[in-house]
Design an enzyme around this catalytic site. Structure first.
Site, mmCIF file in Angstrom:
data_model
loop_
_atom_site.group_PDB
_atom_site.id
_atom_site.type_symbol
_atom_site.label_atom_id
_atom_site.label_comp_id
_atom_site.label_asym_id
_atom_site.label_seq_id
_atom_site.Cartn_x
_atom_site.Cartn_y
_atom_site.Cartn_z
ATOM 1 N N HIS A 126 0.839 -1.205 0.022
ATOM 2 C CA HIS A 126 -0.038 0.051 -0.089
ATOM 3 C C HIS A 126 0.947 1.222 -0.068
ATOM 4 O O HIS A 126 2.019 1.073 0.337
ATOM 5 C CB HIS A 126 -0.819 -0.067 1.486
ATOM 6 C CG HIS A 126 -2.029 -0.912 0.855
ATOM 7 N ND1 HIS A 126 -2.008 -2.209 1.573
ATOM 8 C CD2 HIS A 126 -3.415 -0.512 0.759
ATOM 9 C CE1 HIS A 126 -3.179 -2.663 1.199
ATOM 10 N NE2 HIS A 126 -4.052 -1.787 1.074
ATOM 11 N N LYS A 132 -0.347 4.691 4.739
ATOM 12 C CA LYS A 132 -1.325 3.777 5.421
ATOM 13 C C LYS A 132 -0.875 3.669 6.829
ATOM 14 O O LYS A 132 0.505 3.361 6.992
ATOM 15 C CB LYS A 132 -1.188 2.635 4.529
ATOM 16 C CG LYS A 132 -2.307 1.602 5.245
ATOM 17 C CD LYS A 132 -2.698 0.288 4.304
ATOM 18 C CE LYS A 132 -3.583 -0.616 5.034
ATOM 19 N NZ LYS A 132 -4.828 -0.036 5.403
HETATM 20 N N1 LIG Z 1 -12.550 -1.248 3.218
HETATM 21 C C1 LIG Z 1 -12.164 -0.583 2.192
HETATM 22 O O1 LIG Z 1 -12.427 -1.147 1.069
HETATM 23 C C2 LIG Z 1 -11.323 0.487 2.318
HETATM 24 C C3 LIG Z 1 -10.691 0.568 3.602
HETATM 25 N N2 LIG Z 1 -9.931 1.801 3.770
HETATM 26 C C4 LIG Z 1 -9.646 1.900 5.062
HETATM 27 O O2 LIG Z 1 -10.134 3.379 5.412
HETATM 28 C C5 LIG Z 1 -9.553 4.169 6.400
HETATM 29 C C6 LIG Z 1 -9.186 5.699 6.182
HETATM 30 O O3 LIG Z 1 -8.543 5.557 4.850
HETATM 31 P P1 LIG Z 1 -7.920 6.863 4.059
HETATM 32 O O4 LIG Z 1 -8.950 7.767 3.632
HETATM 33 O O5 LIG Z 1 -6.883 6.540 3.277
HETATM 34 O O6 LIG Z 1 -7.272 7.400 5.445
HETATM 35 P P2 LIG Z 1 -7.394 9.200 5.660
HETATM 36 O O7 LIG Z 1 -6.241 9.592 6.755
HETATM 37 O O8 LIG Z 1 -7.020 9.894 4.426
HETATM 38 O O9 LIG Z 1 -8.904 9.612 5.909
HETATM 39 C C7 LIG Z 1 -9.298 9.327 7.236
HETATM 40 C C8 LIG Z 1 -10.164 10.619 7.617
HETATM 41 O O10 LIG Z 1 -10.864 10.448 8.869
HETATM 42 C C9 LIG Z 1 -10.872 11.311 9.771
HETATM 43 N N3 LIG Z 1 -10.942 11.394 11.100
HETATM 44 C C10 LIG Z 1 -10.177 10.517 12.130
HETATM 45 N N4 LIG Z 1 -10.756 10.503 13.270
HETATM 46 C C11 LIG Z 1 -11.938 11.373 13.000
HETATM 47 C C12 LIG Z 1 -13.034 11.499 13.809
HETATM 48 N N5 LIG Z 1 -12.931 11.242 15.367
HETATM 49 N N6 LIG Z 1 -13.967 12.268 13.543
HETATM 50 C C13 LIG Z 1 -14.149 12.572 12.117
HETATM 51 N N7 LIG Z 1 -13.260 12.329 11.397
HETATM 52 C C14 LIG Z 1 -12.056 11.686 11.893
HETATM 53 C C15 LIG Z 1 -9.297 11.984 9.222
HETATM 54 O O11 LIG Z 1 -9.149 13.222 9.889
HETATM 55 P P3 LIG Z 1 -7.655 13.677 10.290
HETATM 56 O O12 LIG Z 1 -6.786 13.637 9.287
HETATM 57 O O13 LIG Z 1 -7.811 14.878 11.311
HETATM 58 O O14 LIG Z 1 -7.307 12.486 11.250
HETATM 59 C C16 LIG Z 1 -9.115 11.759 7.942
HETATM 60 O O15 LIG Z 1 -9.824 12.836 7.323
HETATM 61 C C17 LIG Z 1 -8.155 3.162 6.804
HETATM 62 O O16 LIG Z 1 -8.590 2.252 7.906
HETATM 63 C C18 LIG Z 1 -8.231 2.214 5.272
HETATM 64 O O17 LIG Z 1 -7.536 1.098 5.615
HETATM 65 C C19 LIG Z 1 -9.289 2.587 2.596
HETATM 66 C C20 LIG Z 1 -9.707 2.142 1.574
HETATM 67 C C21 LIG Z 1 -10.540 0.904 1.202
HETATM 68 O O1 LIG Z 2 -5.677 2.113 3.315
HETATM 69 C C1 LIG Z 2 -6.073 1.897 2.355
HETATM 70 O O2 LIG Z 2 -5.742 2.768 1.471
HETATM 71 C C2 LIG Z 2 -6.682 0.517 2.077
HETATM 72 N N1 LIG Z 2 -6.899 0.013 2.997
HETATM 73 C C3 LIG Z 2 -7.890 -1.183 2.971
HETATM 74 C C4 LIG Z 2 -6.976 -2.253 3.498
HETATM 75 O O3 LIG Z 2 -6.514 -2.257 4.693
HETATM 76 O O4 LIG Z 2 -7.035 -3.536 3.050
HETATM 77 C C5 LIG Z 2 -8.225 -1.769 1.556
HETATM 78 C C6 LIG Z 2 -7.627 -1.223 0.463
HETATM 79 O O5 LIG Z 2 -6.520 -1.915 0.128
HETATM 80 C C7 LIG Z 2 -7.064 0.320 0.605
#
Ligand SMILES: NC(=O)C1=CN([C@@H]2O[C@H](COP(=O)(O)OP(=O)(O)OC[C@H]3O[C@@H](n4cnc5c(N)ncnc54)[C@H](OP(=O)(O)O)[C@@H]3O)[C@@H](O)[C@H]2O)C=CC1
Ligand SMILES: O=C(O)C1=N[C@H](C(=O)O)C[C@H](O)C1
Length: 275
Positions: free
Chosen positions: A161, A165
């Site tokens: 990734h 991450k």
């Molecule tokens: N299941 C799936 O298909 C996928 C899962 N993911 C998962 O999604 C999650 C997020 O990934 P990603 O978008 O890359 O991460 P980012 O850090 O870009 O986004 C997370 C967001 O959530 C915010 N956040 C954190 N805590 C709070 C809170 N208490 N209240 C409101 N907002 C909050 C962060 O703010 P701040 O920056 O201020 O902390 C940030 O804006 C990860 O766990 C990732 O692994 C990602 C892609 C696909």
């Molecule tokens: O953090 C990410 O970006 C992603 N998180 C998910 C994971 O932990 O598997 C899904 C995806 O691969 C992207």
């Protein structure tokens, strides 16, 4: 409930990588409407229009730090944030008795228990990966693990990734590892090897190994290797656009709209649940 109206969705973590992708996906998809955008107290995004942040122009939806207010006026919440935030949001979606789609990874066992408790009242769909391709891959991994005996075949899960991450191994790697364990009729907790460092000794038969790479902008690469003394089978998936996860999340929200409270997975949404 599906009353023929658009499903009103709140995106939490709306200014994040997945949050912005979700805002764009909701904007483009019929049958769903963005009704709120949440970020944490102190976030740079508070008060700004989420459409401007996501590059769509003004949508008339300012980012706030008041999730409960947004949730009571919504049918569902899409949550790709952090484990602590997701557990807090699950308590609120249970209070509001709405749909909660959870993509957040890195959840602890304690977090999972709290989410399961919230699912007594909320309709929760949770998966480490919301894509069709990865969930189908999981089914194939389960089948392969069932067919290939642990005595002759070693299973290793490799993921890479982007450098931002924060959790490892990825939620998807765990998902694939769990499917492999299911195929073998064992519990992943008893078989997972997540770290190898120094003089580790030979590989223990029947274990499921994990290896993690981080770098650049890789959206999500996963491979499951089945290695014998004389051949190797590799089952792989590559994500090339985050919109993949967003469309899976929206599909999950629409699917859950008419379901009873409970904890569901993307496998349920896609009709690929374990037999
Ligand atoms: N299941 C799936 O298909 C996928 C899962 N993911 C998962 O999604 C999650 C997020 O990934 P990603 O978008 O890359 O991460 P980012 O850090 O870009 O986004 C997370 C967001 O959530 C915010 N956040 C954190 N805590 C709070 C809170 N208490 N209240 C409101 N907002 C909050 C962060 O703010 P701040 O920056 O201020 O902390 C940030 O804006 C990860 O766990 C990732 O692994 C990602 C892609 C696909
Ligand atoms: O953090 C990410 O970006 C992603 N998180 C998910 C994971 O932990 O598997 C899904 C995806 O691969 C992207």
């Amino acid at each position: 409930m599906d009353d023929g109206m658009d499903m009103r969705l709140v995106v939490v973590g709306a200014a994040g990588r997945m949050g912005q992708t979700l805002v764009k996906a909701i904007h483009a998809m019929p049958g769903v409407t963005l009704s709120g955008a949440i970020e944490r107290p102190g976030s740079f995004a508070l008060g700004k229009d989420i459409g401007e942040i996501a590059g769509l122009g003004t949508l008339g939806i300012p980012v706030t730090d008041d999730p409960l207010m947004a949730f009571v006026a919504a049918d569902g919440v899409i949550d790709f944030t952090s484990p602590a935030a997701t557990v807090d949001f699950a308590e609120l979606t249970a209070q509001a008795r709405i749909v909660h789609v959870i993509g957040t990874t890195g959840l602890s066992e304690e977090d999972e228990k709290k989410i399961a408790a919230a699912a007594r009242h909320a309709r929760i769909v949770k998966s480490g990966n919301m894509s069709l391709g990865v969930n189908l891959l999981g089914v194939l991994v389960r089948q392969a693990a069932k067919a290939l005996d642990a005595a002759g075949w070693d299973i290793e899960v490799l993921e890479m990734h982007h450098k931002h991450k924060v959790d490892a191994p990825s939620g998807t790697a765990y998902l694939l590892g769990r499917e492999a364990a299911k195929g073998r009729g064992v519990d992943l907790k008893d078989k997972a090897v997540k770290v190898r460092d120094g003089v580790t000794g030979p590989r223990e038969e029947g274990t499921i190994g994990f290896a993690t790479l981080r770098g650049g902008g890789v959206i999500g690469d996963h491979s499951v290797m089945f290695a014998s003394e004389s051949e190797m089978i590799t089952l792989s998936h590559r994500a090339t656009d985050r919109s993949l996860f967003a469309s899976g999340a929206l599909k999950s929200a629409l699917w859950a709209r008419d379901k009873k409270p409970g904890l569901y997975s993307t496998l349920d949404v896609l009709g690929l649940s374990a037999d």
